[in-house]
Design a protein around this motif. Structure first.
Motif, short mmCIF file in Angstrom:
data_model
loop_
_atom_site.label_atom_id
_atom_site.label_comp_id
_atom_site.label_asym_id
_atom_site.label_seq_id
_atom_site.Cartn_x
_atom_site.Cartn_y
_atom_site.Cartn_z
N GLU A 119 3.78 -23.97 -18.11
CA GLU A 119 3.86 -22.51 -18.07
C GLU A 119 2.83 -21.93 -19.03
N GLY A 120 2.15 -20.88 -18.60
CA GLY A 120 1.18 -20.23 -19.47
C GLY A 120 0.29 -19.27 -18.70
N VAL A 121 -0.63 -18.63 -19.42
CA VAL A 121 -1.54 -17.66 -18.81
C VAL A 121 -2.76 -18.39 -18.26
N LEU A 122 -3.17 -18.02 -17.06
CA LEU A 122 -4.33 -18.66 -16.44
C LEU A 122 -5.64 -18.24 -17.10
N CYS A 159 -5.25 -7.89 -25.10
CA CYS A 159 -4.11 -7.30 -25.83
C CYS A 159 -2.83 -8.12 -25.68
N GLY A 160 -2.78 -9.00 -24.67
CA GLY A 160 -1.61 -9.84 -24.48
C GLY A 160 -0.42 -9.14 -23.86
N LEU A 161 -0.59 -7.88 -23.45
CA LEU A 161 0.53 -7.13 -22.89
C LEU A 161 0.75 -7.45 -21.42
N ASP A 162 1.98 -7.23 -20.96
CA ASP A 162 2.34 -7.42 -19.56
C ASP A 162 1.94 -6.18 -18.78
N LYS A 163 0.64 -6.02 -18.55
CA LYS A 163 0.09 -4.88 -17.82
C LYS A 163 -0.76 -5.42 -16.68
N PRO A 164 -0.75 -4.78 -15.53
CA PRO A 164 -1.53 -5.28 -14.39
C PRO A 164 -2.97 -5.60 -14.79
N ILE A 165 -3.45 -6.72 -14.29
CA ILE A 165 -4.83 -7.14 -14.59
C ILE A 165 -5.78 -6.33 -13.72
N TYR A 166 -6.78 -5.76 -14.37
CA TYR A 166 -7.76 -4.93 -13.67
C TYR A 166 -8.94 -5.77 -13.20
N ARG A 167 -9.64 -6.38 -14.13
CA ARG A 167 -10.76 -7.28 -13.80
C ARG A 167 -10.98 -8.26 -14.95
N GLN A 168 -11.49 -9.44 -14.60
CA GLN A 168 -11.92 -10.45 -15.56
C GLN A 168 -10.82 -10.85 -16.55
N GLY A 169 -9.57 -10.74 -16.12
CA GLY A 169 -8.46 -11.15 -16.98
C GLY A 169 -7.98 -10.07 -17.93
N PHE A 170 -8.56 -8.87 -17.86
CA PHE A 170 -8.20 -7.79 -18.76
C PHE A 170 -7.43 -6.68 -18.03
N ARG A 225 -10.24 -18.68 -11.65
CA ARG A 225 -10.94 -17.71 -12.50
C ARG A 225 -10.61 -16.28 -12.14
N SER A 226 -10.50 -15.97 -10.86
CA SER A 226 -10.20 -14.59 -10.47
C SER A 226 -8.76 -14.22 -10.74
N ASN A 227 -7.94 -15.19 -11.15
CA ASN A 227 -6.55 -14.92 -11.51
C ASN A 227 -6.30 -15.08 -13.01
N GLU A 228 -7.37 -15.02 -13.80
CA GLU A 228 -7.20 -15.04 -15.25
C GLU A 228 -6.33 -13.85 -15.67
N GLY A 229 -5.44 -14.09 -16.64
CA GLY A 229 -4.54 -13.04 -17.10
C GLY A 229 -3.20 -13.02 -16.38
N TYR A 230 -3.05 -13.89 -15.38
CA TYR A 230 -1.76 -14.04 -14.69
C TYR A 230 -0.98 -15.16 -15.38
N TYR A 231 0.22 -14.86 -15.79
CA TYR A 231 1.07 -15.85 -16.45
C TYR A 231 1.88 -16.55 -15.36
N VAL A 232 1.76 -17.87 -15.28
CA VAL A 232 2.35 -18.61 -14.17
C VAL A 232 3.14 -19.81 -14.65
#
Length: 264
Positions: A4-7, A51-62, A252-259
């Protein structure tokens, strides 16, 4: 086993075949070792890489806010010709921009779906080629900063593509080409400011990817539409996982998604 972790984009090791490592929290998965195994991917939440917050990812994992604030997502990242650190001009963070821009950069030709021109930091060769799924590549210009590499790319893309067809790359519908001949063909079109940095004597680098089965069609996995997916891993190319049912997943295009990832 369940991880488990962030991609984040997979780390790679330049061997034959390329070795892939998916980092999740304090653990990692050596992806080559799970070929032909069943993998379940479950989307749990977002986790912005800044920022590490649970906010929708916009681009590049941010998240959207961070994307428009952090120096790692500034315009010069995607458009090297916009670099200004060599002029001592700040866009978002001059110290960061100087560290990234004022170092050797490579203008290269790569063949992943077709011959394309690209730019990367010298320290990222051959990682950049691996991430693009190129099966052959060659350096053609080495500049002392990102700006000169950027204007060279802009000049050369009048004569050769700067894009990759990811579908064609994943289907492995490729042709070997003579990149040395392409280098010589493009040499006259290198800007005068970069002519002295032309690399006249080097050879192609060949890359071998760990793929047991290429898809004939590709179906891209979207974690927001399909939050849980299960499939048999058949290959890894670029930053894509290739599954038996022809589903492909771009890590890579799913960086910032915690899975969560379950391997059987």
């Amino acid at each position: 086993m369940i991880y488990e972790g962030v991609l984040k984009k997979m780390r790679t090791e330049f061997k034959s075949p390329i070795q892939y490592y998916l980092m999740l929290g304090s653990d990692f998965i050596h992806m080559n070792q799970v070929l032909d195994k069943t993998i379940k991917i479950s989307f749990i939440k977002y986790e912005c890489l800044n920022c590490g917050l649970d906010k929708p990812i916009y681009r590049q994992g941010f998240c959207r806010t961070c994307f428009f604030e952090v120096p790692q997502a500034a315009d010069w990242i995607m458009k090297p010709e916009l670099s200004k650190a060599h002029l001592d001009q700040e866009e978002r963070d001059l110290d960061y921009e100087k560290r990234m821009q004022l170092q050797p950069h490579i203008v290269y030709l790569a063949n992943s779906s077709n011959v394309k021109v690209g730019v990367t930091r010298k320290s990222q060769v051959p990682t950049r080629w691996i991430d693009q799924g190129a099966h052959e590549a060659i350096e053609i210009v080495e500049t002392p900063n990102r700006y000169l590499a950027g204007i060279t790319e802009v000049a050369l893309k009048e004569f050769v593509s700067d894009k990759t067809s990811w579908q064609k790359m994943l289907k492995n519908n490729l042709e070997d080409v003579d990149l040395v001949a392409w280098r010589e063909k493009l040499k006259p079109h290198i800007p005068a400011e970069a002519q002295d940095y032309f690399i006249a004597t080097n050879t192609e680098t060949q890359l071998d990817f760990p793929v047991l089965q290429y898809p004939s069609k590709v179906k891209s996995l979207n974690l927001e539409k399909t939050p849980t997916f299960t499939g048999v891993l058949k290959g890894i190319k670029g930053q894509y996982l290739l599954f038996e049912d022809e589903t492909v997943f771009n890590v890579r295009s799913n960086e910032g998604y915690y899975v969560g990832i379950d391997i059987n």
